[in-house]
Design a protein around this motif. Structure first.
Motif: not given
Length: 152
Positions: A22-32, A34-39, A53-56
């Motif tokens: 929520f506070f340290l990464s950008d994107g929505t939960f589904s985008e997050f 997808i990024a975790v699965d790709e890494t 969405w940015s973290a800010k």
């Protein structure tokens, strides 16, 4: 309840990942996700992804949501204290209806005959509820109890 939820998320090891998301990464939960699965996949070629969405912006949205929620509760209490429960009831009902009307205006929803009949019933009920507080209209139960007694 906040303390209990905080302990529950800590025990289930979701507190740190939730803060990271929520506070340290950008994107929505589904985008997050997808990024975790790709890494994690071995054949991943990390390409920069544009997030919605940015973290800010997420932190600002939570701050505004919380602040406006407290402000709305304070306004509701002030309306009840100054004008009474009936006025507060009418105000909250009208606010909820306005939210529904705005969703029809802003999003591509289809308006059916049932929606139109519901709006007519809502507005007429609201009108009668407001008029009843200003005009002395007796309740039906009082009218039925005060029937004239026929004497023989």
């Amino acid at each position: 309840s906040f303390i209990i939820m905080l302990m529950a998320t800590y025990q289930s090891n979701e507190l740190v990942s939730g803060i990271n998301f929520f506070f340290l990464s950008d994107g929505t939960f589904s985008e997050f996700q997808i990024a975790v699965d790709e890494t994690l996949s071995p054949a991943s070629q990390a390409q920069p992804q544009e997030y919605s969405w940015s973290a800010k912006n997420k932190a600002i949205a939570v701050f505004l949501f919380s602040t406006l929620g407290i402000f709305g509760g304070s306004c509701a209490a002030a309306i009840t204290k100054r004008f009474g429960a009936l006025t507060m009831s009418i105000t909250t009902t009208t606010r909820k209806a306005a939210t529904i009307f705005l969703s029809f205006a802003m999003f591509p929803n289809t308006c059916t005959l049932e929606h139109i009949l519901g709006v007519i019933m809502f507005v007429s009920g609201l009108f009668l509820k407001g008029i009843r507080s200003h005009i002395k209209i007796p309740k039906l139960s009082k009218v039925l109890l005060q029937r004239p007694v026929l004497r023989r």
